[in-house]
Design a protein around this motif. Structure first.
Motif, PDB file in Angstrom:
ATOM      1  N   LYS A  11      48.504  51.921  38.512  1.00  0.00           N
ATOM      2  CA  LYS A  11      47.024  51.693  38.973  1.00  0.00           C
ATOM      3  C   LYS A  11      46.708  52.866  40.049  1.00  0.00           C
ATOM      4  CE  LYS A  11      47.685  47.368  40.848  1.00  0.00           C
ATOM      5  NZ  LYS A  11      47.436  46.082  41.496  1.00  0.00           N
ATOM      6  N   SER A  15      42.726  51.227  43.644  1.00  0.00           N
ATOM      7  CA  SER A  15      42.844  49.677  43.886  1.00  0.00           C
ATOM      8  C   SER A  15      43.524  49.102  44.672  1.00  0.00           C
ATOM      9  CB  SER A  15      43.418  49.693  42.215  1.00  0.00           C
ATOM     10  OG  SER A  15      44.763  49.875  42.168  1.00  0.00           O
ATOM     11  N   GLN A  19      41.857  46.106  46.827  1.00  0.00           N
ATOM     12  CA  GLN A  19      42.763  44.878  46.738  1.00  0.00           C
ATOM     13  C   GLN A  19      42.563  44.393  48.678  1.00  0.00           C
ATOM     14  OE1 GLN A  19      46.431  45.107  45.100  1.00  0.00           O
ATOM     15  NE2 GLN A  19      47.292  43.154  45.668  1.00  0.00           N
ATOM     16  N   SER A  47      43.455  32.764  44.530  1.00  0.00           N
ATOM     17  CA  SER A  47      43.665  34.118  44.020  1.00  0.00           C
ATOM     18  C   SER A  47      42.313  34.557  43.452  1.00  0.00           C
ATOM     19  CB  SER A  47      44.577  33.802  42.856  1.00  0.00           C
ATOM     20  OG  SER A  47      45.062  34.988  42.399  1.00  0.00           O
ATOM     21  N   LEU A  48      42.202  35.981  43.738  1.00  0.00           N
ATOM     22  CA  LEU A  48      40.759  36.465  43.114  1.00  0.00           C
ATOM     23  C   LEU A  48      41.178  37.629  42.344  1.00  0.00           C
ATOM     24  CD1 LEU A  48      37.919  36.618  43.247  1.00  0.00           C
ATOM     25  CD2 LEU A  48      38.098  38.060  45.404  1.00  0.00           C
ATOM     26  N   ASP A  49      40.822  37.812  40.904  1.00  0.00           N
ATOM     27  CA  ASP A  49      40.872  39.070  40.322  1.00  0.00           C
ATOM     28  C   ASP A  49      39.655  39.706  40.108  1.00  0.00           C
ATOM     29  OD1 ASP A  49      43.823  38.643  39.876  1.00  0.00           O
ATOM     30  OD2 ASP A  49      43.583  37.432  38.025  1.00  0.00           O
ATOM     31  N   VAL A  50      39.585  41.011  40.259  1.00  0.00           N
ATOM     32  CA  VAL A  50      38.327  41.653  40.173  1.00  0.00           C
ATOM     33  C   VAL A  50      38.388  42.692  39.084  1.00  0.00           C
ATOM     34  CG1 VAL A  50      36.637  43.085  41.101  1.00  0.00           C
ATOM     35  CG2 VAL A  50      37.474  41.210  42.491  1.00  0.00           C
ATOM     36  N   TYR A  51      37.689  42.720  38.087  1.00  0.00           N
ATOM     37  CA  TYR A  51      38.037  43.641  36.957  1.00  0.00           C
ATOM     38  C   TYR A  51      36.564  44.709  37.101  1.00  0.00           C
ATOM     39  CZ  TYR A  51      41.476  40.641  35.288  1.00  0.00           C
ATOM     40  OH  TYR A  51      42.802  39.899  35.089  1.00  0.00           O
ATOM     41  N   THR A  63      33.141  45.395  45.025  1.00  0.00           N
ATOM     42  CA  THR A  63      34.174  44.540  45.108  1.00  0.00           C
ATOM     43  C   THR A  63      33.938  43.542  46.156  1.00  0.00           C
ATOM     44  OG1 THR A  63      35.814  46.162  44.600  1.00  0.00           O
ATOM     45  CG2 THR A  63      36.674  44.348  45.697  1.00  0.00           C
TER      46      THR A  63
END
Length: 128
Positions: A11, A15, A19, A47-51, A63
């Motif tokens: 990564k 990133s 985060q 929990s948060l996932d950002v793509y 973001t």
């Protein structure tokens, strides 16, 4: 992150920055009491996932905006305590409460002009 400036594999350093930025703001903005369960001093863990589909600059604002939108849209199920354990219900849900809402906006200065929400080509030219 999706951009020609990043290579497959590890990564990119950005990133990790994004985060931590999102985590700091979520901790500051979400009302902790809205994550509490009504029994046994338990809390929801988020929990948060950002793509990122395309990085054309200003990833910090993007973001934070998408994190706020996801949390605003999220519904937590009511948890019922039974003899067998705990069960989540889909019929009764609640939203997360916020201490405040933010709208991140970035500015840059190119020559003597102020640029709002600069893209990657403008970010390179920004003096401040």
């Amino acid at each position: 992150l999706c951009s020609s400036k990043y290579r497959p594999g590890r990564k990119p350093e950005e990133s990790y920055h994004l985060q931590e930025l999102a985590a700091q703001h979520v901790r500051r903005l979400v009302q902790p009491s809205s994550l509490e369960l009504e029994f046994e001093n338990m809390m929801w863990s988020l929990s948060l996932d950002v793509y990122c589909l395309e990085d054309d600059g200003n990833m910090e604002d993007a973001t934070l905006l998408v994190a706020m939108a996801a949390l605003k849209d999220m519904r937590l199920p009511e948890i019922l305590s039974t003899e067998e354990g705990y069960n989540a219900t889909k019929s009764r849900t609640r939203s997360v409460d916020f201490r405040e809402l933010i709208v991140p906006v970035s500015f840059g200065v190119i020559d003597t002009r102020v640029v709002i929400d600069p893209d990657s080509s403008e970010e390179v030219l920004c003096e401040a």
